[in-house]
Motif scaffolding. Structure first.
Motif, PDB file in Angstrom:
ATOM      1  N   VAL A  72     -19.991 -24.836  58.917  1.00  0.00           N
ATOM      2  CA  VAL A  72     -19.008 -24.491  59.934  1.00  0.00           C
ATOM      3  C   VAL A  72     -19.249 -23.055  60.374  1.00  0.00           C
ATOM      4  N   VAL A  73     -19.283 -22.834  61.668  1.00  0.00           N
ATOM      5  CA  VAL A  73     -19.503 -21.499  62.202  1.00  0.00           C
ATOM      6  C   VAL A  73     -18.157 -20.805  62.383  1.00  0.00           C
ATOM      7  N   LEU A  74     -18.023 -19.635  61.790  1.00  0.00           N
ATOM      8  CA  LEU A  74     -16.815 -18.836  61.931  1.00  0.00           C
ATOM      9  C   LEU A  74     -17.169 -17.487  62.547  1.00  0.00           C
ATOM     10  N   ALA A  75     -16.296 -16.999  63.387  1.00  0.00           N
ATOM     11  CA  ALA A  75     -16.500 -15.684  63.986  1.00  0.00           C
ATOM     12  C   ALA A  75     -16.426 -14.614  62.903  1.00  0.00           C
ATOM     13  N   ALA A 110     -14.675 -31.332  73.242  1.00  0.00           N
ATOM     14  CA  ALA A 110     -15.205 -30.042  72.778  1.00  0.00           C
ATOM     15  C   ALA A 110     -15.218 -29.988  71.254  1.00  0.00           C
ATOM     16  N   GLU A 111     -14.175 -30.527  70.638  1.00  0.00           N
ATOM     17  CA  GLU A 111     -14.119 -30.554  69.169  1.00  0.00           C
ATOM     18  C   GLU A 111     -15.188 -31.482  68.594  1.00  0.00           C
ATOM     19  N   ASP A 112     -15.416 -32.623  69.260  1.00  0.00           N
ATOM     20  CA  ASP A 112     -16.466 -33.542  68.814  1.00  0.00           C
ATOM     21  C   ASP A 112     -17.850 -32.901  68.916  1.00  0.00           C
ATOM     22  N   VAL A 113     -18.080 -32.184  70.001  1.00  0.00           N
ATOM     23  CA  VAL A 113     -19.361 -31.498  70.185  1.00  0.00           C
ATOM     24  C   VAL A 113     -19.545 -30.444  69.091  1.00  0.00           C
ATOM     25  N   ALA A 114     -18.498 -29.667  68.820  1.00  0.00           N
ATOM     26  CA  ALA A 114     -18.578 -28.631  67.780  1.00  0.00           C
ATOM     27  C   ALA A 114     -18.804 -29.251  66.407  1.00  0.00           C
ATOM     28  N   ALA A 115     -18.106 -30.341  66.105  1.00  0.00           N
ATOM     29  CA  ALA A 115     -18.274 -31.003  64.806  1.00  0.00           C
ATOM     30  C   ALA A 115     -19.695 -31.529  64.645  1.00  0.00           C
ATOM     31  N   GLY A 116     -20.239 -32.098  65.701  1.00  0.00           N
ATOM     32  CA  GLY A 116     -21.621 -32.577  65.648  1.00  0.00           C
ATOM     33  C   GLY A 116     -22.605 -31.443  65.437  1.00  0.00           C
TER      34      GLY A 116
END
Length: 84
Positions: A40-43, A26-32
């Motif tokens: 970087v997407v932040l809430a 999940a972290e790899d997908v988000a980093a990609g």
């Protein structure tokens, strides 16, 4: 290793889920996604908290937030070099 990944991905899904991730995937997908999207997407809540902390410390954040039209209401952090 690929066999283990394939086994994880082929595990029956719990109701309401569309994928099972192996540890770190999940972290790899988000980093990609962040790399492709350019940031970087932040809430919004996180951005509000960072802004409040900056204000409390008498400083300003060196970036600004804007909404991306193709995503749920979250902020995209963009670096503003003029603040440095």
């Amino acid at each position: 290793m690929q066999g283990l990944i394939d086994e994880v991905h082929s595990t029956p899904l719990a109701h309401g889920n569309d994928r099972i991730y192996y540890p770190g995937e999940a972290e790899d997908v988000a980093a990609g996604r962040n790399s492709v999207d350019g940031g970087v997407v932040l809430a919004d809540r996180t951005l509000d908290d960072l802004d409040a902390l900056a204000s409390e410390s008498g400083t300003t954040l060196p970036f600004r937030a804007c909404n991306w039209p193709d995503r749920p209401p979250v902020g995209k952090v963009e670096f503003d070099e003029s603040l440095w």
